[in-house]
Write an enzyme that holds these catalytic residues in place. Structure first.
Site, PDB file in Angstrom:
ATOM      1  CG  HIS A   1      -1.959  -1.039   1.250  1.00 61.28           C
ATOM      2  ND1 HIS A   1      -2.798  -1.287   0.194  1.00 61.28           N
ATOM      3  CD2 HIS A   1      -2.292  -1.935   2.220  1.00 61.28           C
ATOM      4  CE1 HIS A   1      -3.611  -2.308   0.501  1.00 61.28           C
ATOM      5  NE2 HIS A   1      -3.314  -2.711   1.718  1.00 61.28           N
TER       6      HIS A   1
ATOM      7  CG  ASP B   1      -2.868  -8.164   0.822  1.00 60.84           C
ATOM      8  OD1 ASP B   1      -2.099  -8.441   1.749  1.00 60.84           O
ATOM      9  OD2 ASP B   1      -3.912  -7.466   0.975  1.00 60.84           O
TER      10      ASP B   1
ATOM     11  CG  HIS C   1      -6.576  -5.215   2.178  1.00 57.82           C
ATOM     12  ND1 HIS C   1      -5.953  -6.163   2.976  1.00 57.82           N
ATOM     13  CD2 HIS C   1      -7.735  -4.895   2.793  1.00 57.82           C
ATOM     14  CE1 HIS C   1      -6.712  -6.396   4.048  1.00 57.82           C
ATOM     15  NE2 HIS C   1      -7.798  -5.644   3.971  1.00 57.82           N
TER      16      HIS C   1
ATOM     17  CG  ASP D   1      -4.937  -9.899   3.414  1.00 58.09           C
ATOM     18  OD1 ASP D   1      -4.737 -10.428   2.309  1.00 58.09           O
ATOM     19  OD2 ASP D   1      -4.484  -8.784   3.734  1.00 58.09           O
TER      20      ASP D   1
HETATM   21 ZN   LIG Z   1      -4.042  -7.012   2.851  1.00 66.20          ZN
END
Ligand SMILES: [Zn+2]
Length: 367
Positions: free
Chosen positions: A137, A174, A176, A262
């Protein structure tokens, strides 16, 4: 087939970084999702199964300022370094850190860089970088979502500066959105960035299918936002319809995975249903994709995954697959592929087909 030579990077310091997130006045302190525990337990499990010993240990590289400035702005690095030297601070959303995190984050990026260099030089066939803090991120001028430095882009740019690789594909599974690599490489035609993620989870305002890259980079960014509740059926369909054909069309000379667990079915940060075994299956698909165009060069770099029980199983499935081993663990949270959550649902198929069409329109995918 001979046993693959798999590199493993880790460092004790990774477990001493402290992330500090303020979830507001109504969240009783002490229950943040991110902690060293899932990563520590993954390393312990890799030791228990013998996988850690079967890998070749690679030490993180001590990166210098020039390595970091290929990706990050000097102002950001200065601010991070000085806050870290005091009592820590926060330089982006959900990204607070404690004292000394700068040095650990540089070592985390240095771990991914060391693994990338070992793979690019052919010292190992494949590698796994068990680093912390994660990086996917982080943007050039800000930290975000537990990520302080953009580990994978820093590694990519270092390998490029050494003349060891040119065309690189980053596959981010991931749960996200992989906003960092998207932002950093948005106009770069030589870096294919693909993100599979739960739609509008984090960051809530990015990861849409119409974000396809710009200028010369158009067609080198692919987003596959998946509906909450997606399991192996949806993920398999996304892999075979989008990820694998995009990799084949792009023909990278190295593949790097931003590997979170995740999307796992016990993860507290998301609503997906991938099994630990499933992460091994994704790894197998990418081993095959790397063999197709990249002379097998594959690096899997640790990102998120917040279940202390389940994410060590997921990571072990990844590393065992890199070694060519069976998964071999007793996983009480395995779900049979015929369970309803694991079947491809029509609304999931429609979402993936829409992402595929966007990729065809942008030129990322063949017609
Ligand atoms: Zn994540």
């Amino acid at each position: 087939m001979s046993t693959p030579n798999v590199g493993l990077v880790t460092a004790e310091q990774y477990f001493y970084h402290q992330s500090i997130i303020d979830f507001g006045p109504d969240a009783e302190p002490g229950a943040d999702l991110e902690s060293p525990v899932p990563r520590r337990r993954l390393l312990n499990l890799l030791r228990k199964t013998g996988a850690a010993d079967a890998c070749r240990a690679i030490a993180p590289i001590a990166l210098d300022r020039a390595d970091l400035e290929r990706v990050h702005t000097p102002d950001y690095l200065d601010a991070f370094q000085s806050l870290s030297a005091m009592n820590g601070g926060e330089l982006g959303d959900y990204a607070g850190f404690g004292r000394g995190s700068y040095e650990i984050a540089v070592l985390s990026a240095g771990g991914v860089a060391a693994a990338a260099e070992a793979v690019a030089r052919g010292d190992v066939d494949r590698a796994f970088a068990l680093v912390r803090p994660p990086g996917h991120h982080a943007e050039p001028d800000r930290a975000r979502g537990y990520c302080l430095l953009a580990n994978i882009p820093i590694a990519v740019e270092r390998v490029r500066a050494l003349g060891l690789a040119s065309r690189v594909a980053i596959v981010d599974w991931d749960v996200h959105h992989g906003n960092g690599a998207q932002v950093i490489y948005y106009d770069d035609p030589n870096t294919l960035t693909i993100s599979l993620h739960q739609a509008q989870l984090y960051p809530i305002d990015s990861g849409f299918i119409d974000e396809v890259g710009e200028g010369a980079g158009r067609g080198a960014n692919l987003n596959v936002p998946l509906p909450a509740g997606s399991g192996m059926g949806a993920y398999r369909y996304a892999m075979t319809e989008i990820v694998l054909p995009a990799l084949e069309a792009f023909a990278p000379d190295m593949i790097i995975v931003a590997c979170g667990y995740d999307a796992g079915l016990l993860d507290p940060s998301s609503q997906m249903a991938v099994t630990a075994r499933g992460f091994g299956e994704f790894t197998r698909l990418l081993v095959q994709a790397a063999a197709g165009s990249a002379q097998g060069r594959l690096l899997i770099a640790q990102e998120g995954g917040y279940s202390p029980l389940h994410s060590p199983f997921c990571g072990t499935a990844v590393v065992h697959e890199l070694l060519g081993w069976e998964f071999g663990l007793v996983d009480h949270y395995d779900l049979d592929d015929s369970a309803p959550e694991q079947l491809l649902q029509e609304y999931q198929r429609q979402a993936i087909d829409a992402a595929r069409r966007a990729g065809v329109d942008s030129g990322a995918l063949p017609h």
